[in-house]
Design a protein around this motif. Sequence first.
Motif, PDB file in Angstrom:
ATOM      1  N   VAL A 165       0.438  -0.953  -0.013  1.00 27.14           N
ATOM      2  CA  VAL A 165       0.322   0.360  -0.510  1.00 27.14           C
ATOM      3  C   VAL A 165       0.835   1.419   0.244  1.00 27.14           C
ATOM      4  O   VAL A 165       2.178   1.018   0.380  1.00 27.14           O
ATOM      5  N   PRO A 166       0.374   1.969  -0.531  1.00 32.00           N
ATOM      6  CA  PRO A 166       1.173   3.408  -0.745  1.00 32.00           C
ATOM      7  C   PRO A 166       1.312   3.706   0.609  1.00 32.00           C
ATOM      8  O   PRO A 166      -0.358   4.148   1.369  1.00 32.00           O
ATOM      9  N   SER A 167       1.751   4.567   1.325  1.00 31.03           N
ATOM     10  CA  SER A 167       1.665   5.279   2.787  1.00 31.03           C
ATOM     11  C   SER A 167       2.003   6.622   2.634  1.00 31.03           C
ATOM     12  O   SER A 167       2.658   7.274   2.542  1.00 31.03           O
ATOM     13  N   PRO A 168       0.472   7.230   2.597  1.00 31.96           N
ATOM     14  CA  PRO A 168       0.687   9.358   3.521  1.00 31.96           C
ATOM     15  C   PRO A 168       1.376   9.892   4.050  1.00 31.96           C
ATOM     16  O   PRO A 168       2.165  10.393   3.609  1.00 31.96           O
ATOM     17  N   GLY A 169       1.032   8.805   4.999  1.00 28.43           N
ATOM     18  CA  GLY A 169       1.515   9.822   6.544  1.00 28.43           C
ATOM     19  C   GLY A 169       3.417   9.384   6.152  1.00 28.43           C
ATOM     20  O   GLY A 169       3.858  10.434   6.525  1.00 28.43           O
ATOM     21  N   LEU A 170       3.582   8.207   5.503  1.00 29.46           N
ATOM     22  CA  LEU A 170       5.362   8.183   5.391  1.00 29.46           C
ATOM     23  C   LEU A 170       6.161   9.317   4.309  1.00 29.46           C
ATOM     24  O   LEU A 170       6.770   9.625   4.046  1.00 29.46           O
ATOM     25  N   SER A 171       5.210   9.020   3.590  1.00 29.42           N
ATOM     26  CA  SER A 171       5.556   9.919   2.228  1.00 29.42           C
ATOM     27  C   SER A 171       5.471  11.078   3.069  1.00 29.42           C
ATOM     28  O   SER A 171       6.880  11.884   2.259  1.00 29.42           O
ATOM     29  N   ALA A 172       4.219  11.973   3.693  1.00 29.50           N
ATOM     30  CA  ALA A 172       4.921  13.279   4.325  1.00 29.50           C
ATOM     31  C   ALA A 172       5.977  13.291   5.250  1.00 29.50           C
ATOM     32  O   ALA A 172       6.571  14.136   4.852  1.00 29.50           O
ATOM     33  N   LEU A 173       6.418  11.952   5.788  1.00 30.54           N
ATOM     34  CA  LEU A 173       7.202  12.486   6.566  1.00 30.54           C
ATOM     35  C   LEU A 173       8.972  12.333   5.647  1.00 30.54           C
ATOM     36  O   LEU A 173       9.694  13.152   6.528  1.00 30.54           O
ATOM     37  N   LEU A 174       8.805  11.239   4.831  1.00 32.16           N
ATOM     38  CA  LEU A 174       9.927  11.566   4.089  1.00 32.16           C
ATOM     39  C   LEU A 174      10.611  12.281   2.986  1.00 32.16           C
ATOM     40  O   LEU A 174      11.429  12.818   2.709  1.00 32.16           O
ATOM     41  N   GLY A 175       9.665  12.834   2.551  1.00 24.78           N
ATOM     42  CA  GLY A 175       9.042  13.744   1.539  1.00 24.78           C
ATOM     43  C   GLY A 175       9.630  13.262   0.147  1.00 24.78           C
ATOM     44  O   GLY A 175      10.070  13.992  -0.054  1.00 24.78           O
ATOM     45  N   ALA A 176       8.725  11.858   0.291  1.00 20.47           N
ATOM     46  CA  ALA A 176       9.189  11.800  -1.233  1.00 20.47           C
ATOM     47  C   ALA A 176       8.093  10.327  -1.151  1.00 20.47           C
ATOM     48  O   ALA A 176       7.573   9.520  -0.130  1.00 20.47           O
ATOM     49  N   PRO A 177       7.357   9.602  -2.188  1.00 19.14           N
ATOM     50  CA  PRO A 177       6.285   8.596  -2.445  1.00 19.14           C
ATOM     51  C   PRO A 177       7.241   7.008  -1.991  1.00 19.14           C
ATOM     52  O   PRO A 177       8.052   6.720  -2.003  1.00 19.14           O
ATOM     53  N   ASP A 217      16.253  13.930  -6.028  1.00 13.03           N
ATOM     54  CA  ASP A 217      14.752  14.246  -5.874  1.00 13.03           C
ATOM     55  C   ASP A 217      14.310  12.895  -7.417  1.00 13.03           C
ATOM     56  O   ASP A 217      15.096  12.641  -7.520  1.00 13.03           O
ATOM     57  N   GLY A 218      13.088  12.751  -7.337  1.00 15.76           N
ATOM     58  CA  GLY A 218      12.555  11.486  -8.190  1.00 15.76           C
ATOM     59  C   GLY A 218      12.725  10.264  -7.178  1.00 15.76           C
ATOM     60  O   GLY A 218      12.165   9.263  -8.003  1.00 15.76           O
ATOM     61  N   ALA A 219      13.105  10.430  -6.207  1.00 16.79           N
ATOM     62  CA  ALA A 219      13.099   9.026  -5.400  1.00 16.79           C
ATOM     63  C   ALA A 219      11.830   8.056  -5.390  1.00 16.79           C
ATOM     64  O   ALA A 219      10.966   9.370  -4.498  1.00 16.79           O
ATOM     65  N   ARG A 220      10.988   7.012  -5.276  1.00 15.57           N
ATOM     66  CA  ARG A 220      10.011   6.398  -4.476  1.00 15.57           C
ATOM     67  C   ARG A 220      10.314   4.925  -3.910  1.00 15.57           C
ATOM     68  O   ARG A 220      10.691   4.747  -4.499  1.00 15.57           O
ATOM     69  N   LEU A 221      10.535   5.295  -2.679  1.00 17.24           N
ATOM     70  CA  LEU A 221      10.977   4.795  -1.778  1.00 17.24           C
ATOM     71  C   LEU A 221       9.744   3.062  -1.490  1.00 17.24           C
ATOM     72  O   LEU A 221       8.491   3.080  -1.864  1.00 17.24           O
ATOM     73  N   GLY A 222      10.068   2.179  -1.533  1.00 17.93           N
ATOM     74  CA  GLY A 222       9.038   0.916  -1.290  1.00 17.93           C
ATOM     75  C   GLY A 222      10.087   0.364   0.105  1.00 17.93           C
ATOM     76  O   GLY A 222      11.278   0.033   0.598  1.00 17.93           O
ATOM     77  N   LEU A 223       9.116   0.355   1.118  1.00 21.19           N
ATOM     78  CA  LEU A 223       9.530  -0.402   2.114  1.00 21.19           C
ATOM     79  C   LEU A 223       9.146  -1.880   2.694  1.00 21.19           C
ATOM     80  O   LEU A 223       7.542  -1.678   2.908  1.00 21.19           O
ATOM     81  N   VAL A 224       9.961  -2.836   3.028  1.00 25.49           N
ATOM     82  CA  VAL A 224       9.018  -4.189   3.966  1.00 25.49           C
ATOM     83  C   VAL A 224       9.262  -4.493   4.700  1.00 25.49           C
ATOM     84  O   VAL A 224      10.240  -4.133   5.153  1.00 25.49           O
ATOM     85  N   VAL A 225       8.361  -3.508   5.830  1.00 29.63           N
ATOM     86  CA  VAL A 225       7.664  -3.869   6.754  1.00 29.63           C
ATOM     87  C   VAL A 225       7.831  -5.728   7.687  1.00 29.63           C
ATOM     88  O   VAL A 225       6.972  -6.137   7.182  1.00 29.63           O
ATOM     89  N   CYS A 226       8.922  -5.871   7.891  1.00 27.12           N
ATOM     90  CA  CYS A 226       9.391  -7.553   8.024  1.00 27.12           C
ATOM     91  C   CYS A 226       8.388  -8.101   9.157  1.00 27.12           C
ATOM     92  O   CYS A 226       8.327  -9.377   8.800  1.00 27.12           O
ATOM     93  N   GLY A 227       7.862  -6.660  10.331  1.00 28.52           N
ATOM     94  CA  GLY A 227       7.356  -8.030  11.040  1.00 28.52           C
ATOM     95  C   GLY A 227       7.004  -6.855  12.318  1.00 28.52           C
ATOM     96  O   GLY A 227       7.417  -5.779  12.736  1.00 28.52           O
TER      97      GLY A 227
END
Length: 319
Positions: free
Chosen positions: A24-36, A291-301
Amino acid sequence: MIGISEIEAAAERIAGHVVRTPTVPSPGLSALLGAPVTAKLELLQRTGSFKARGATAKLLSLSEAERAAGVVAVSGGNHGIALALTAAALHVKATVVMPRSAPARAVQIAEEAGAAVRLTEDMGGAFSLVTRLRDEGLTLVHPFDDPVVVAGQGTVGLEFADDAGELTDVLVSIGGGGLMAGVAAALRARRPGVRIWGVETEGATAMSEALAAGGPVPVALSSIVSTLSAPAVSQLTYDHVSALVDEVLVVTDREAVQGSLGLADHAKVWAEPAAGCLLPAARRVLERVGDGARLGLVVCGGNATTGDVMAWAERFGLL
């Protein structure tokens, strides 16, 4: 090297036994980190972490004789939970060896599932005991030094590649490296242009030290993050990470706990520090790539209690 065909076969084998967790996209983390930011929520897996995938893949691959002998695993927490619950579902007798530093909740869950839990003073002792139990006839389900287990963990990357939108950088936590190896193999096949970053905590740097040394070496463990605390990586995981991963970043325990609090506040998920470490690492990645980064995080546990995280937060002055 494990290829995409082995990972696809593992996905087929474990289908129906594990959850296809949300991406899922995370609007909260996107706002926190300044990147999608897009998050793969493996903490919603049946056993609270990705470990169910590798354990299930391995148990379903065993012969009748291997099942009858009973299985044994060494774990900092999550692999033990996964093995205990999966073995119970498949009617296989399980023994789980954990260090006393493992979360009390992990020990409780494994015992309640019917596994015999053996505790040792430290993780090195746990690996020694599990080797002896294997030599006495139990079937070893190794947390990361097994191609079948790594292919099972790689199904996380397969689903992430299929379900996420455009990504430039994917971050994955590293303990023994089984998740990282499998995810990297899947992503290199499905999304070859994506940069892949591993993340460790200080005091649990088995992969970083292996990369510096040119191969697996024993490391001293002092991190509070028991689920990342492998006394050494395996040749199998080292080979995959050295060939497929762009870089392994190291953050402090304090940063990892702060990351767990950040995930709770901004992503609305309760993750253990083994996943919390991704947030400080993500900030470093953004500083590197610009600039331009779009991050994916594997929230493992997510197998840490509120009490666990609050105690760590108080210890590090984060409350």
